[in-house]
Write an enzyme that holds these catalytic residues in place. Structure first.
Site, PDB file in Angstrom:
ATOM      1  NE  ARG A 183      22.311  42.177  78.353  1.00 59.24           N
ATOM      2  CZ  ARG A 183      22.688  41.709  77.283  1.00 59.24           C
ATOM      3  NH1 ARG A 183      21.958  41.409  75.957  1.00 59.24           N
ATOM      4  NH2 ARG A 183      23.198  40.393  77.434  1.00 59.24           N
TER       5      ARG A 183
ATOM      6  CE1 TYR B 108      33.146  35.856  70.779  1.00 61.30           C
ATOM      7  CE2 TYR B 108      34.805  36.750  72.017  1.00 61.30           C
ATOM      8  CZ  TYR B 108      33.662  36.020  72.062  1.00 61.30           C
ATOM      9  OH  TYR B 108      32.915  36.042  73.293  1.00 61.30           O
TER      10      TYR B 108
ATOM     11  NE  ARG C  12      22.642  47.892  73.588  1.00 60.83           N
ATOM     12  CZ  ARG C  12      22.051  47.689  72.096  1.00 60.83           C
ATOM     13  NH1 ARG C  12      21.535  49.583  71.977  1.00 60.83           N
ATOM     14  NH2 ARG C  12      22.103  47.141  71.297  1.00 60.83           N
TER      15      ARG C  12
HETATM   16  O1  CP3 Z   1      32.778  44.898  82.288  1.00 60.98           O
HETATM   17  C1  CP3 Z   1      32.181  46.311  81.517  1.00 60.98           C
HETATM   18  O2  CP3 Z   1      31.345  46.418  82.487  1.00 60.98           O
HETATM   19  C2  CP3 Z   1      32.966  47.196  80.839  1.00 60.98           C
HETATM   20  C3  CP3 Z   1      32.133  46.875  79.261  1.00 60.98           C
HETATM   21  C4  CP3 Z   1      32.845  45.527  78.529  1.00 60.98           C
HETATM   22  C5  CP3 Z   1      31.698  44.897  78.301  1.00 60.98           C
HETATM   23  N1  CP3 Z   1      32.151  43.825  77.385  1.00 60.98           N
HETATM   24  C6  CP3 Z   1      30.539  45.407  77.459  1.00 60.98           C
HETATM   25  C7  CP3 Z   1      29.069  44.723  76.414  1.00 60.98           C
HETATM   26  C8  CP3 Z   1      33.800  44.368  78.310  1.00 60.98           C
HETATM   27  C9  CP3 Z   1      35.071  45.120  79.222  1.00 60.98           C
HETATM   28  C10 CP3 Z   1      32.932  43.323  77.532  1.00 60.98           C
HETATM   29  C11 CP3 Z   1      34.333  42.238  77.451  1.00 60.98           C
HETATM   30  C12 CP3 Z   1      33.737  41.933  76.092  1.00 60.98           C
HETATM   31  N2  CP3 Z   1      32.952  41.579  74.396  1.00 60.98           N
HETATM   32  C13 CP3 Z   1      34.603  40.288  76.314  1.00 60.98           C
HETATM   33  C14 CP3 Z   1      35.507  39.678  77.442  1.00 60.98           C
HETATM   34  C15 CP3 Z   1      34.821  39.438  79.077  1.00 60.98           C
HETATM   35  C16 CP3 Z   1      33.835  38.681  78.522  1.00 60.98           C
HETATM   36  O3  CP3 Z   1      32.727  38.297  78.219  1.00 60.98           O
HETATM   37  O4  CP3 Z   1      34.651  37.196  78.494  1.00 60.98           O
HETATM   38  C17 CP3 Z   1      33.739  39.102  75.428  1.00 60.98           C
HETATM   39  C18 CP3 Z   1      33.799  38.181  75.145  1.00 60.98           C
HETATM   40  C19 CP3 Z   1      32.692  40.356  75.026  1.00 60.98           C
HETATM   41  C20 CP3 Z   1      32.475  39.736  73.931  1.00 60.98           C
HETATM   42  C21 CP3 Z   1      30.568  40.223  73.760  1.00 60.98           C
HETATM   43  N3  CP3 Z   1      29.829  41.395  73.537  1.00 60.98           N
HETATM   44  C22 CP3 Z   1      29.503  39.694  74.008  1.00 60.98           C
HETATM   45  C23 CP3 Z   1      29.523  37.761  73.692  1.00 60.98           C
HETATM   46  C24 CP3 Z   1      28.550  39.899  74.014  1.00 60.98           C
HETATM   47  C25 CP3 Z   1      27.117  39.562  73.559  1.00 60.98           C
HETATM   48  C26 CP3 Z   1      26.440  38.905  74.975  1.00 60.98           C
HETATM   49  C27 CP3 Z   1      25.955  39.852  75.376  1.00 60.98           C
HETATM   50  O5  CP3 Z   1      26.496  39.512  76.707  1.00 60.98           O
HETATM   51  O6  CP3 Z   1      25.266  40.527  75.282  1.00 60.98           O
HETATM   52  C28 CP3 Z   1      29.018  41.495  73.710  1.00 60.98           C
HETATM   53  C29 CP3 Z   1      27.990  42.372  74.227  1.00 60.98           C
HETATM   54  C30 CP3 Z   1      28.016  43.051  75.128  1.00 60.98           C
HETATM   55  N4  CP3 Z   1      29.706  43.872  76.213  1.00 60.98           N
HETATM   56  C31 CP3 Z   1      26.895  43.919  75.644  1.00 60.98           C
HETATM   57  C32 CP3 Z   1      27.248  44.513  76.839  1.00 60.98           C
HETATM   58  C33 CP3 Z   1      26.696  45.632  77.975  1.00 60.98           C
HETATM   59  C34 CP3 Z   1      25.707  43.578  76.027  1.00 60.98           C
HETATM   60  C35 CP3 Z   1      25.663  44.535  74.984  1.00 60.98           C
HETATM   61  C36 CP3 Z   1      23.788  44.825  75.009  1.00 60.98           C
HETATM   62  O7  CP3 Z   1      23.367  45.667  75.614  1.00 60.98           O
HETATM   63  O8  CP3 Z   1      22.705  43.930  74.866  1.00 60.98           O
END
Ligand code: CP3
Length: 347
Positions: free
Chosen positions: A30, A152, A39
């Protein structure tokens, strides 16, 4: 180690480079206006991860803008629970919400047999990105570790105290162990399919490794990681695995010595001297700038990056943040970071 080898792979093979290869966890996201534009076209985040054309575009966006040494597949660690048939939704501003499972009998509701086939669009994304990347940029695939994915699945989302998942794990070693074992198998197949489709490195995200006492850490973090690494190594000896047991504290050392990972991702709290003197002599390290420093910018960012280059830069090192890029990060700060990492180090 040929000179034609990609810088990230050279560092992972144990080479010390004069300017460190770099990439950022959550480098797509974002904080980038071009991400928000894509998005906005799709209502559902899972749909975004399941659309190869869009996911490939999002994977490429930060690399195009900043020239990182690696692209990381655009997907999410929760794609595995989703593929297992667990209901999952991402609600604006509050993170993921899953229909929680809490006992051994709930495992029957999950479809472990067809999960990997349902992830086909992810592998298609990998193939597209690999074809679009330049000769110097590596492609990283990933999965959540079984423990973190299980948190999760059992908590039904983010958690404050993790009492549901921990109580199942403490109360019912066999039942919870069965879930972890199934996740180990699926994670190996999932990563193997990513490698076959074109990723050159994989990272295991263990975001919640740091909430466990040592005995549970050994059982639910070290054991499953060891098993995933060994199985991947036997099929793909050339593909390095980066482990990221976030907030593991002094248990980082056991993780490094016992799991077989090729490199270790450090969260921002890992002291630089400890990383340099205890971990770096054993394996290459990756990290660990506080993401808030990238958001803040200015002299604080410059001093911290220069400090890391002086200390960790003397041994095999991949620059990264200690956790993901914050959505509030000004995109120009990443440009500044790219300049701070290239060329000679300021004294
Ligand atoms: O790193 C990158 O650019 C590659 C893509 C990637 C995403 N999530 C995209 C994403 C990777 C490697 C992840 C890993 C991930 N996802 C983890 C491990 C790393 C960490 O942060 O500890 C975890 C725990 C998740 C689970 C997850 N996904 C959560 C808790 C959330 C919501 C919180 C948030 O930041 O929005 C997501 C959503 C998410 N995953 C988004 C992205 C770009 C945001 C989605 C949006 O556009 O609203």
């Amino acid at each position: 180690m040929g000179l034609s080898m990609k810088p990230l792979l050279r560092a992972l093979a144990g080479e010390t480079l004069s300017s460190p290869p770099w990439w950022l966890m959550r480098q797509a996201g974002r904080y980038l206006p071009e991400y928000r534009q894509v998005r906005a076209k799709v209502r559902d985040f899972i749909e975004l991860c399941s659309s190869p054309a869009l996911a490939a575009e999002l994977t490429m966006q930060p690399v195009r803008r900043y020239g990182m040494d690696a692209a990381i597949l655009f997907s999410d660690i929760l794609m595995i629970p989703h593929a297992l048939g667990q209901r999952l939704a991402f609600h604006e501003g509050e993170g993921p919400v899953l229909e929680a499972i809490e006992s051994h009998s709930d495992l029957a509701r999950l479809d472990f047999d067809r999960a990997i086939a349902r992830l086909e669009p992810v592998f298609e994304t990998v193939t597209r990105v690999r074809g679009a990347l330049g000769t110097q940029t590596a492609l990283i695939g990933f999965a959540g570790s079984p423990w973190t994915v299980a948190t999760y699945m059992v908590e039904g989302g983010a958690s404050r105290d993790f009492r549901r998942v921990k109580s199942w794990a403490y109360r019912d070693l066999g039942g919870f162990g069965a879930l972890i074992e199934l996740l180990v198998e699926r994670t190996v197949e999932y990563l193997a399919a990513q490698i076959s489709a074109g990723v050159e490195v994989v990272q295991l995200f263990d975001s919640w490794a740091g909430i466990l006492p040592e005995a549970a850490f050994e059982r639910w973090v070290i054991g499953p990681t060891q098993s995933i690494v060994a199985k991947l190594k036997s099929k793909f000896p050339e593909c390095p695995v980066i482990g990221f047991p976030r907030s593991a504290g002094i248990l980082y050392e056991r993780y490094v010595l016992e799991t077989g990972v090729a490199a270790i991702g450090l969260d921002p709290t890992v002291p630089t001297d400890y990383a340099r003197n205890v971990l770096q002599p054993v394996i290459p390290v990756q990290g660990n700038l506080d993401p808030v420093l990238l958001m803040v910018g200015g002299a604080a960012l410059e001093d911290a990056v220069t400090g890391l280059r002086h200390s960790l830069g003397q041994r095999p090192w991949i620059f990264n943040l200690g956790h993901g890029v914050l959505p509030q990060t000004p995109p120009e700060n990443v440009e500044i970071l790219a300049r701070l990492l290239s060329g000679p180090i300021a004294p």
